[in-house]
Write an enzyme that holds these catalytic residues in place. Structure first.
Site, PDB file in Angstrom:
ATOM      1  N   HIS A 134       1.095  -1.008  -0.065  1.00  0.00           N
ATOM      2  CA  HIS A 134       0.035  -0.084  -0.115  1.00  0.00           C
ATOM      3  C   HIS A 134       0.774   1.083   0.072  1.00  0.00           C
ATOM      4  O   HIS A 134       0.594   2.112  -0.929  1.00  0.00           O
ATOM      5  CB  HIS A 134      -0.872  -0.003   1.168  1.00  0.00           C
ATOM      6  CG  HIS A 134      -1.864   1.084   1.463  1.00  0.00           C
ATOM      7  ND1 HIS A 134      -2.859   1.316   0.596  1.00  0.00           N
ATOM      8  CD2 HIS A 134      -1.731   1.991   2.211  1.00  0.00           C
ATOM      9  CE1 HIS A 134      -3.441   2.436   0.957  1.00  0.00           C
ATOM     10  NE2 HIS A 134      -2.729   3.111   1.726  1.00  0.00           N
ATOM     11  N   GLU A 165      -2.167  -5.215  -4.311  1.00  0.00           N
ATOM     12  CA  GLU A 165      -2.972  -4.471  -3.055  1.00  0.00           C
ATOM     13  C   GLU A 165      -4.131  -5.238  -3.051  1.00  0.00           C
ATOM     14  O   GLU A 165      -4.833  -5.786  -2.202  1.00  0.00           O
ATOM     15  CB  GLU A 165      -3.112  -3.331  -3.108  1.00  0.00           C
ATOM     16  CG  GLU A 165      -3.485  -2.423  -1.863  1.00  0.00           C
ATOM     17  CD  GLU A 165      -3.763  -1.220  -2.078  1.00  0.00           C
ATOM     18  OE1 GLU A 165      -3.739  -0.522  -3.112  1.00  0.00           O
ATOM     19  OE2 GLU A 165      -3.812  -0.436  -1.090  1.00  0.00           O
ATOM     20  N   ASN A 189      25.538 -24.131  -3.629  1.00  0.00           N
ATOM     21  CA  ASN A 189      26.149 -25.177  -3.622  1.00  0.00           C
ATOM     22  C   ASN A 189      25.497 -26.150  -2.573  1.00  0.00           C
ATOM     23  O   ASN A 189      25.322 -27.575  -2.987  1.00  0.00           O
ATOM     24  CB  ASN A 189      27.686 -25.109  -3.204  1.00  0.00           C
ATOM     25  CG  ASN A 189      28.580 -24.820  -4.360  1.00  0.00           C
ATOM     26  OD1 ASN A 189      27.953 -25.159  -5.686  1.00  0.00           O
ATOM     27  ND2 ASN A 189      29.736 -24.562  -4.437  1.00  0.00           N
TER      28      ASN A 189
END
Lengths: 125, 689
Positions: B48, B70, B425
């Site tokens: 918002h 929103e 990894n």
């Protein structure tokens, strides 16, 4: 002496926008949320500065705008300080709530600098 | 005014970046805890605020996108939509899109792919409307044409000071009655104190109200829109079955609530019952997740410390650090001048010592301002691990600990990339797929822990997984096949594991952003080395791997010893120095055609610094033993001058990178000394076994 305006909004962008629009004619102080604003007001009052207008957002962390307004209205010295509420269109019902809590008027975000200047001039006499 | 505009944009970018950080962290919290209303509120607020701010700088694309975002969030917040995987994915991807839109504005990335943006917009709309279509009762209403009847339970828990805010509970109930049919009202009086303690300006009551509405939940929301800002108002949809069940249990409930049963009776009854929390959950008053999330939030709140802060540009801080560094140098210079001229008497000495004390304090304070919690560096990894594991169908419980550990800002920036690649990894190669894990008799979900801590003046970052571990034999085989190791070489377990950091060991040569196999661990090591750090690895086959990164707290000022080779002055960082002693020629031997020194029962390589650096050495009668990790090296040089505190100047920034040197510094007499890079030296020296 310049009149002092407090802008309360958790968005830095809005704070800066308000500052830029008003800094020419007014002293502008800002706060991040209701709680922060109450602290700022305390400091200002201690320094003898009187607030001429408060502009506040509604949805803010820590303390929202409505609670903040109610807190302000409890303070006898600030009882008659006009308060403008900043809302967005999606918060239409908030206008009424702001009014109920004691706000003087509102402004829908985003606003243009001259819109803000206009309404501020109207409210501060 | 264009200058105002650019300032506004700069502010907006900072603002938006902050909101996006909050957004991402909270979205990940939401994934773990999809029912937590506080988290949803925070997410909603971030989007918002972003939307509102974007309007001020005329970034209408961001504003429009954030608007749809929103809308969806608002439906989630109001309980119209339940979060599922699709929605979670859309919420995260939308955040990325806004992120890219903003990064584009600062030239950090390309504009997000237009079709992707449009698709996402459609997706957001679809997800938002989807819920309404799926609502069976709404369909029913459409077909039968009659009003839709819904039951709600409203728990009205008002604050003690509710009257001060001008709220009248009675008016609220009246208002509710205007909109809906009130079926039942229970006033909870258990908080009313004894008569003498009642304050007429305070409220001690709460209400549970069952209502029947025909126009949906919004009607009730509207009644409480004002009160719910600071009171606990819970509106919950219930079914007819719930209602009749409630009637059944009502007598007991009423007795307790109205105070007809005392504490003792309640406790006694409780013992026969299950735990209160369970009862509450069972009765549908609260959900289990809510109980848990409330407990969790309380814990978080305790963590929040209220400190007043001031934002300072890093550049400004850097300049202060630099100046403090210069003061240190000038102070040394004054001492040296006084000494040379024979003026350093007791009084001068005392004054200089006092100055020293203040400088040390100043240095410490300034250094402290550069210390930032490692949080901002570590927390974004949650998303990385989540995305990677999703993509590979792995299940990983990722935990971050010690995120409040502080270290120098520049250091945090430099460990980000290596850490990212190590995590990648671990997910790629460390943790197995759920099937593999089950087959190996392990829990289906893998564990990955990233923990930061302070220890002995350095920062440790440990990355532990419970994956398949690294097999030292396989490492050896691979090293041999790549020609990095002689076939008959004997390596300890540790040495074998360390081979993974060898350049040329991994298949990928550079750190790449593409999720590829075998991101070069040598690059990771290089990056860590540039900040004077080191990486250790421990691993047990089948049980997991633990990487420990050691990094210094700060890079700006270090203690070093000043050594001399002919006219050349060099600094050796003090943490690398093991010992120094006059050179005893008898202790130097020739082992396998390499010069070696007998040291602690073994042999270590020896470098004659003069020869190695092509300096004109004089006496060559001093020996300094240095260490990096578990490797040692002996350096032959002319003289150890003394201990110095030095400010490191980057060679790359001021000149260019020079092999074997980690930087340069200016000494008290104004001359320049180069700082030896012990790690690189050691790496380039042949091992003596």
């Amino acid at each position: 002496m310049n009149k002092t305006i407090l802008i309360v909004d958790d968005s830095a962008t809005v704070r800066v926008a308000v500052k830029m629009a008003l800094k020419k004619d007014y002293e502008v102080v800002d706060a991040n949320n209701g709680q922060d604003a109450l602290n700022k007001i305390k400091t200002l009052t201690a320094k003898g500065t009187r607030l001429n207008l408060i502009i506040t957002d509604i949805n803010m962390p820590k303390m929202g705008g409505l609670e903040f307004i109610r807190e302000v209205k409890k303070d006898r010295k600030l009882k008659f300080t006009p308060i403008l509420v900043l809302t967005t269109e999606s918060q239409g019902s908030m206008k009424a709530e702001g009014k109920k809590a004691g706000a003087t008027g509102w402004l829908v975000k985003p606003f243009k600098p001259d819109q803000l200047q206009g309404i501020v001039k109207k409210v501060i006499k | 005014m264009p200058s105002d505009d650019s300032e506004m944009i700069e502010v907006f970018i900072g603002d938006a970046t902050e909101q996006l950080e909050v957004l991402e962290a909270e979205l990940l919290n939401l994934e773990d805890n999809p029912e937590d209303p506080e988290t949803i509120k925070k997410i909603f607020r971030a989007v918002h605020t972003l939307k509102g701010s974007a309007g001020f700088v005329d970034f209408s694309d961001i504003e429009a996108f954030a608007h749809l975002y929103e809308e969806l969030l608002s439906s989630i917040r109001d309980g119209k939509i339940t979060i599922n995987d699709d929605i979670m994915e859309a919420l995260l991807t939308s955040k990325d899109i806004i992120n890219a839109m903003i990064n584009y504005r600062v030239g950090q990335s390309d504009y997000p792919d237009e079709t992707k943006v449009e698709d996402m917009k459609e997706e957001l709309k679809r997800l938002n409307s989807g819920s309404a279509e799926k609502d069976p009762e709404e369909e029913e209403e459409a077909t039968t044409g009659g009003p839709k009847r819904e039951l709600f339970k409203v728990a009205m828990n008002l604050r003690t000071d509710v009257f001060e805010t001008g709220t009248d509970p009675l008016l609220l109930i009246d208002d509710l009655a205007n909109h809906c049919k009130i079926l039942d009202t229970t006033m909870v009086i258990k908080n009313v104190p004894v008569l003498t303690k009642i304050n007429v300006f305070e409220n001690y009551l709460s209400w549970n109200i069952i209502v029947e509405c025909t126009k949906g939940r919004e009607q009730i929301d509207d009644v409480f829109i004002f009160a719910s800002m600071d009171n606990d108002i819970q509106i919950e949809k219930i079914t007819d079955e719930d209602l009749s069940e409630m009637e059944d249990s009502k007598i007991g409930e009423l007795l307790v609530q109205k105070g007809y049963i005392g504490e003792e009776e309640v406790e006694e009854a409780m013992e026969k019952h299950k735990k209160l929390g369970d009862d509450l959950v069972k009765e549908g008053k609260v959900t289990r997740k809510l109980v848990d999330s409330v407990a969790k939030r309380q814990e978080e709140l305790r963590k929040v410390r209220r400190t007043s802060t001031l934002r300072i540009e890093t550049d400004k801080l850097d300049r202060i650090i630099e100046s403090v560094g210069e003061v240190v140098v000038v102070k040394s210079r004054i001492r040296e001048l006084l000494e040379r001229k024979g003026w350093l008497q007791l009084e001068e000495e005392a004054t200089l010592t006092e100055l020293d004390r203040y400088i040390t304090q100043l240095q410490k304070d300034v250094m402290n301002t550069r210390m930032v919690p490692i949080k901002d560096t570590l927390l974004p990894f949650r998303r990385l691990v989540r995305d990677l594991s999703k993509k590979q169908g792995k299940e990983i419980e990722f935990e971050i600990k010690g995120e409040d550990t502080e270290l120098d800002k520049t250091v945090t920036e430099k460990i980000k990339d290596p850490l990212k690649h190590m995590l990648r990894n671990s997910v790629d190669h460390g943790i197995e797929t759920p099937e593999e894990r089950i087959a190996a008799g392990k829990p289906k979900k893998g564990k990955l822990l990233l923990e930061a801590s302070h220890q002995n003046g350095e920062v440790l970052i440990e990355l532990t997984d419970d994956g398949k571990g690294i097999d030292p034999e396989k490492i050896k085989e691979k090293a041999v096949s790549k020609g990095l190791l002689e076939e008959d070489a004997t390596l300890t377990r540790e040495e074998a594991l360390r081979m993974i950091f060898n350049p040329g060991f991994s298949t990928a040569k550079e750190v790449t952003d593409v999720s590829g196999r075998g991101v070069g661990m040598d690059v990771v090591m290089d990056n860590i080395n540039t900040i004077q750090g080191d990486v250790e690895v421990h691993s047990e086959k089948g049980e997991g791997t633990e990487f420990t990164i050691h990094i210094p707290l700060t890079l700006a000022i270090i203690d070093g010893i000043l050594v001399r080779v002919g006219t050349n002055k060099l600094i050796i960082p003090i943490q690398s120095v093991v010992s120094f002693q006059p050179l005893d020629p008898k202790s130097v031997h020739n082992v396998n055609n390499t010069t070696a020194l007998s040291f602690r029962g073994g042999y270590i390589p020896v470098i004659n610094l003069g020869e190695y650096m092509h300096y004109q050495a004089e006496s060559n009668n001093m020996l300094v033993i240095v260490q990096s990790g578990n490797k040692y090296l002996a350096l032959i040089l002319d003289e150890v001058v003394g201990k110095y505190q030095i400010v490191i100047k980057s060679l790359e920034e001021n000149f260019k990178k020079i092999k074997n040197f980690a930087g340069a510094t200016v000494l008290g007499d104004g001359s320049v000394a180069l700082i030896l890079d012990v790690k690189t030296l050691l790496r380039n020296v042949k091992n003596v076994s």
